[in-house]
Design a protein around this motif. Structure first.
Motif, short mmCIF file in Angstrom:
data_model
loop_
_atom_site.label_atom_id
_atom_site.label_comp_id
_atom_site.label_asym_id
_atom_site.label_seq_id
_atom_site.Cartn_x
_atom_site.Cartn_y
_atom_site.Cartn_z
N TRP A 29 -38.27 70.46 15.86
CA TRP A 29 -39.04 71.71 15.81
C TRP A 29 -39.96 71.71 14.58
O TRP A 29 -41.12 72.14 14.68
CB TRP A 29 -38.09 72.91 15.74
CG TRP A 29 -38.84 74.19 15.59
CD1 TRP A 29 -39.55 74.87 16.56
CD2 TRP A 29 -39.01 74.95 14.38
NE1 TRP A 29 -40.14 75.99 16.02
CE2 TRP A 29 -39.83 76.06 14.70
CE3 TRP A 29 -38.55 74.78 13.08
CZ2 TRP A 29 -40.18 77.00 13.74
CZ3 TRP A 29 -38.91 75.73 12.13
CH2 TRP A 29 -39.71 76.83 12.47
N ARG A 53 -43.40 78.41 21.13
CA ARG A 53 -42.94 77.96 22.44
C ARG A 53 -41.84 76.89 22.31
O ARG A 53 -40.86 76.91 23.07
CB ARG A 53 -44.12 77.41 23.25
CG ARG A 53 -45.06 78.47 23.79
CD ARG A 53 -46.23 77.85 24.54
NE ARG A 53 -45.80 77.13 25.73
CZ ARG A 53 -45.64 77.67 26.94
NH1 ARG A 53 -45.86 78.96 27.10
NH2 ARG A 53 -45.29 76.93 27.97
N HIS A 54 -42.02 75.98 21.37
CA HIS A 54 -41.01 74.94 21.19
C HIS A 54 -39.70 75.54 20.70
O HIS A 54 -38.61 75.09 21.10
CB HIS A 54 -41.50 73.88 20.21
CG HIS A 54 -40.69 72.63 20.22
ND1 HIS A 54 -40.79 71.67 21.21
CD2 HIS A 54 -39.72 72.17 19.37
CE1 HIS A 54 -39.94 70.69 20.97
NE2 HIS A 54 -39.28 70.97 19.86
N TYR A 57 -37.95 76.74 23.65
CA TYR A 57 -37.34 75.61 24.37
C TYR A 57 -36.07 75.13 23.67
O TYR A 57 -35.11 74.73 24.33
CB TYR A 57 -38.34 74.45 24.48
CG TYR A 57 -39.52 74.72 25.37
CD1 TYR A 57 -39.37 75.41 26.57
CD2 TYR A 57 -40.80 74.29 25.02
CE1 TYR A 57 -40.47 75.65 27.40
CE2 TYR A 57 -41.90 74.53 25.84
CZ TYR A 57 -41.73 75.21 27.02
OH TYR A 57 -42.80 75.45 27.84
N GLY A 61 -32.66 74.96 25.39
CA GLY A 61 -31.98 73.67 25.40
C GLY A 61 -30.56 73.77 24.87
O GLY A 61 -29.63 73.17 25.42
N ILE A 115 -43.07 77.20 33.63
CA ILE A 115 -42.85 75.90 33.00
C ILE A 115 -43.29 74.80 33.97
O ILE A 115 -43.21 74.98 35.19
CB ILE A 115 -41.36 75.71 32.61
CG1 ILE A 115 -41.19 74.44 31.78
CG2 ILE A 115 -40.49 75.66 33.85
CD1 ILE A 115 -39.79 74.26 31.22
N TYR A 352 -43.19 67.63 21.54
CA TYR A 352 -43.34 68.91 22.24
C TYR A 352 -43.30 68.66 23.75
O TYR A 352 -43.91 67.72 24.24
CB TYR A 352 -44.65 69.58 21.86
CG TYR A 352 -44.92 70.85 22.64
CD1 TYR A 352 -44.32 72.04 22.28
CD2 TYR A 352 -45.77 70.83 23.74
CE1 TYR A 352 -44.56 73.20 23.00
CE2 TYR A 352 -46.02 71.98 24.46
CZ TYR A 352 -45.41 73.17 24.09
OH TYR A 352 -45.65 74.31 24.81
N GLY A 354 -41.40 71.09 27.19
CA GLY A 354 -40.23 71.85 27.62
C GLY A 354 -39.29 71.08 28.52
O GLY A 354 -38.08 71.02 28.27
N SER A 355 -39.83 70.45 29.56
CA SER A 355 -38.96 69.77 30.53
C SER A 355 -38.25 68.59 29.90
O SER A 355 -37.06 68.35 30.14
CB SER A 355 -39.76 69.32 31.75
OG SER A 355 -40.74 68.36 31.41
N LEU A 358 -35.45 69.95 27.63
CA LEU A 358 -34.35 70.55 28.39
C LEU A 358 -33.50 69.49 29.07
O LEU A 358 -32.27 69.59 29.08
CB LEU A 358 -34.90 71.53 29.44
CG LEU A 358 -35.61 72.77 28.88
CD1 LEU A 358 -36.01 73.71 30.01
CD2 LEU A 358 -34.71 73.51 27.90
#
Length: 383
Positions: A29, A53-54, A57, A61, A115, A352, A354-355, A358
């Motif tokens: 982060w 946004r991170h 996530y 996560g 997302i 960076y 999201g998917s 996660l």
């Protein structure tokens, strides 16, 4: 181990792996928050846009780790065929208009509105579960005959074909590398294994030579500073190397990177480590590499312990996940430092996305579950 202990929510932090993972999450982060300020301010007017946004996530996560770690291995074993089917379906869906999302000429993402999920992330994990289950069910056949050894590659070949159509050659390398490592650990004959490695290598060379842009990346990698490459296919690599050079021993200071100001493309995703090295120098880069190494070593320790305790299915799963993560780390760091040709792969937990984050966190949840189901004697007595 009682049922109530198995369903409790306070054991994860007692697993040794938990703390290196948390350290990677927090350090990632910080990396993204620093590397993304320029591009975030330019496109949104808010320098903290990607940082916020991170952070979201990261929270999601961490929640995924808590939830996934509650799922018994027996459940994964039961749904393994459905998971494999899901992995293939998502690779097909990227080609469906309105669902598949194209970026820089590649259709690798599923647009779910809030997302965008990279299909290969799900497919790679599904393949690990499939191979682990196959090795447990057909171990004797895998070790004794070519037929048993080659059967998994029918499914893997389909996945590879779909990934190459996107195209996503990097995901193919990671997927096939993890599959080969798992089969090697499954006890295949040395002759069969090395013949397969040679075959996969030959096919990889053919695939690279088939596309002009891949050949161009390869030639640029050999001499990125050549006049015909330095502002073309070798641009990212040269700018990344400049970032490392500016970092020197102790860096230019956190947040003080020049390369992130549109000199180095993908500064907060694929090349976040180069920006970190520029800002914190060799000292900071070594700290990050050390944390990654400790994390991967501890994941392999979980796999070895599961193997010794007779939890073969869990051992194969953890070994496959460790291979996926380690290969992606090596490729990303190799690209950042100029040791490998440029390839679009994120750095797990640091980049960076999201998917990617996660799925990596879901993998950690699975590893923690395997560790929980194969405790040491003293841990078992405590339960």
């Amino acid at each position: 181990m009682t049922a109530s202990a198995a369903l409790s929510w306070n054991w994860q932090w007692r697993q040794p792996l938990f703390w290196p993972w948390l350290g990677l999450l927090m350090l990632g982060w910080i990396m993204v928050a620093s590397a993304s300020t320029g591009i975030a301010d330019y496109y949104t007017g808010n320098a903290a846009y990607f940082s916020i946004r991170h952070a979201a996530y990261v929270v999601i996560g961490a929640t995924a780790v808590a939830i996934v770690s509650q799922i018994p291995l027996a459940f994964w074993s039961r749904i393994e065929p459905l998971f494999l089917l899901l992995g293939i379906v998502v690779l097909v869906l990227v080609f469906v208009p309105g669902i598949g999302h194209e970026v820089n000429g590649s259709r690798r993402w599923l647009n779910l509105g809030i997302i965008k999920i990279q299909a290969s992330e799900i497919a790679k994990l599904a393949a690990v579960f499939y191979i682990a289950g196959y090795l447990v069910r057909r171990q004797a056949e895998v070790q004794q005959s070519w037929k048993g050894f080659m059967k998994p590659f029918i499914i893997l070949g389909l996945m590879v074909a779909l990934l190459l159509m996107e195209p996503d050659f990097g995901a193919v390398v990671v997927l096939m590398g993890a599959a080969l490592i798992m089969l090697f650990l499954g006890g295949v004959k040395a002759g069969q294994f090395f013949l397969l490695v040679l075959g996969v290598g030959a096919i990889s060379v053919f695939v690279v030579m088939l596309e002009p842009y891949r050949v161009e990346r390869l030639t640029a990698y050999m001499d990125p500073w050549a006049p015909e490459h330095v502002y073309g296919s070798g641009y990212q690599l040269t700018q990344s190397l400049i970032a490392f050079g500016r970092g020197d021993w102790f860096g230019v200071g956190l947040g003080e990177s020049i390369q992130k100001l549109f000199y180095l493309p993908e500064a907060h995703t694929d090349f976040v480590f180069a920006i970190w090295a520029e800002e914190t120098g060799l000292l900071g880069a070594s700290l990050a590499l050390g944390l990654l190494a400790v994390f991967i070593a501890m994941v392999w320790q979980v796999a070895w312990r599961a193997q010794r305790m007779g939890q073969v299915y869990g051992a194969y799963i953890v070994a496959g996940i460790a291979s996926l993560l380690a290969l992606q780390m090596v490729i990303n760091l190799g690209v950042n430092t100029g040791l490998l040709p440029t390839k679009g792969l994120t750095l797990p937990f640091f980049s960076y996305g999201g998917s990617s984050l996660l799925v990596c966190c879901a993998m950690v949840g699975i590893i923690l579950r395997v560790a929980h189901e194969t405790p040491l004697t003293t841990e078992a007595e405590d339960d």
